[in-house]
Design an enzyme around this catalytic site. Sequence first.
Site, PDB file in Angstrom:
ATOM      1  N   HIS A 101       1.981  52.412  22.398  1.00  0.00           N
ATOM      2  CA  HIS A 101       0.626  52.344  21.852  1.00  0.00           C
ATOM      3  C   HIS A 101       0.394  53.337  20.726  1.00  0.00           C
ATOM      4  O   HIS A 101      -0.415  53.088  19.829  1.00  0.00           O
ATOM      5  CB  HIS A 101      -0.400  52.616  22.963  1.00  0.00           C
ATOM      6  CG  HIS A 101      -1.794  52.688  22.454  1.00  0.00           C
ATOM      7  ND1 HIS A 101      -2.447  51.599  21.922  1.00  0.00           N
ATOM      8  CD2 HIS A 101      -2.661  53.716  22.361  1.00  0.00           C
ATOM      9  CE1 HIS A 101      -3.658  51.955  21.534  1.00  0.00           C
ATOM     10  NE2 HIS A 101      -3.823  53.234  21.783  1.00  0.00           N
ATOM     11  N   CYS A 102       1.102  54.458  20.719  1.00  0.00           N
ATOM     12  CA  CYS A 102       0.717  55.559  19.831  1.00  0.00           C
ATOM     13  C   CYS A 102       1.396  55.543  18.467  1.00  0.00           C
ATOM     14  O   CYS A 102       0.735  55.433  17.436  1.00  0.00           O
ATOM     15  CB  CYS A 102       0.989  56.900  20.525  1.00  0.00           C
ATOM     16  SG  CYS A 102      -0.128  57.228  21.903  1.00  0.00           S
TER      17      CYS A 102
END
Length: 442
Positions: free
Chosen positions: A272-273
Site C-alpha cells: 500500500h505504501c
Amino acid sequence: MNYSHVLGTKLQSRNATVGIIGLGYVGLPLAVSAASVFPTIGFDLDPRKVEAILSCQSYINAVSDERLRGVVDQGCFSATTDLERLSECDVIVICVPTPLSSHREPDLSFVIATTEMIAASLRKGQLIVLESTTYPGTTEEVMKPILQAGGLMSRQDFFLAFSPEREDPGNTVHETKTIPKIVAGEGRDANDLASAFYDAFIDRVVTVSTPATAEAVKITENVFRSVNIALVNELKMIYDAMGIDIWEVIEAAATKPFGYMPFYPGPGLGGHCIPIDPFYLSWKAREYGLSTRFIELAGEINLSMPRYVVRRLEEVLDRELRKSVGSSRILVAGIAYKKNVSDMRESPSTVMMEMLAARGANVDYTDPHVPVIPELRDHPELHGRRSVNPKSIEDHVYDLVLIATDHDAFDYPVLASKARLVLDTRNAMARRKLDQTNVFSA
C-alpha cells in the site's frame, strides 16, 4: 470542564475505551495491541472480518489466532459493523486505505467518509487519531473542518492527532509494540494525550511538533525507499545489458561498512505504501508551485519494471525456445507483492499476468499464501483464479516459470522442473545455489 484532564486520567487508569476503524493490515494488529491494555472495539464495514474476529480466526499474518483469542475471550476486544457505537469510545483511531485515483492523484474518500461518520456522533473529550498515510496537512486541513462542523472545537472540546502506521507485513523481527511510534497532536493537550495512549502499549513513542510534520515523516520514509529501489532497478537494467550480475554487485558493495545501504531490484513495487505515497507528496507539492522531478522519475522507473520483465521474458522465450509469448504456457510463481505474506495490494505480479494474457499466453499462478485471488479493484478479471499446486503438475508442462515473489515455502527445485525455462526476478535460485542451467535473470 477540563476534558484533557478527564481523558488523561482515563488513559492513566487504563479505563479509556478505544475504537479502531478499519481492521486490515494496520488496524487489526493495532487493535490487538491496544486491547492488551485498554478495552477496545474494532469497527469495519466488512461483516466477514467482524465474524472472523469474533470467531478468533485471524486473517492477518501478523496476528495469530491464539493472540486474537487471548483478547477476545477475556472480553478486552470486540468487533462490530455498528458505527453508532463510536460514541462509546474515548479514543478513536482511523486506519483506512488512502489509495490513488485512476489519474494517480490522492483519493481521500475513505478518510473523509470515516471522519464524517465520527463527526455524526462526536462528543466532548474524545481523542481522534489518523494513522492512514497521507500528504502533509490532511489532519488539520481535511479532517478538522469536518469534525468542527457540528460546533465542537478542536483543542477545547475534542483532540486531534496524527500517528503514521509503520507496519511491515511479513516482518518477523519487528511488531507493533516494538516499532517506534511517531506522534503529533494539534496543540499540547492533544500531543500529550496521543503520547499517553500509545505509550501504554508501545515501547517507544517519538513526538514531533505538528501533525503535518508527522505526516511528512511517513512520506519521507517511503520516498526514501521508492527512490533507492528505483535506482537499483535502473542499475539492474544497465548491468544486464553489460552482462554484469546486479546481485553480485550489491553483495560486494554491501561489504563496505559505511556510506552504502543495500536495496534490491525486483519486478516492480507492491504494497500500500511505497508505490502510492510518493505521489501524494508530488500532488501536494504542486499546490506550492513546486515539481518533484526526482520522486516522479523514481515512480516512473518502478512502474515500468513489469514491462521490462515481460520484454525480458519475450527475449528469453524467443532465443532459447524459438517461441512467442502467445504460443507459450507460463507459470507465475508468487502473486503476493512480497515474500511470505498474502498481501496482494499493488502487486506487480497481477500486472504481469494481465500483460502476458493480453499477448495470448496461457498463464497460471502458484502461491501458497494466496490460494484464490480475491476481488481487486484494478484487476477484476483475475478474481477467483486459483493457485496451482506445482507438485501435481508433470515436469516441463510449462515453457517458463516466472519467479515473481521469492516465498520461502516454495520448493524451488520442483518449480524449476515444471518448466523448460525459469526467469528469476528475485535471485531466488542463485541465492539457494540451485542448478542454473535453465535459469535466466530479469
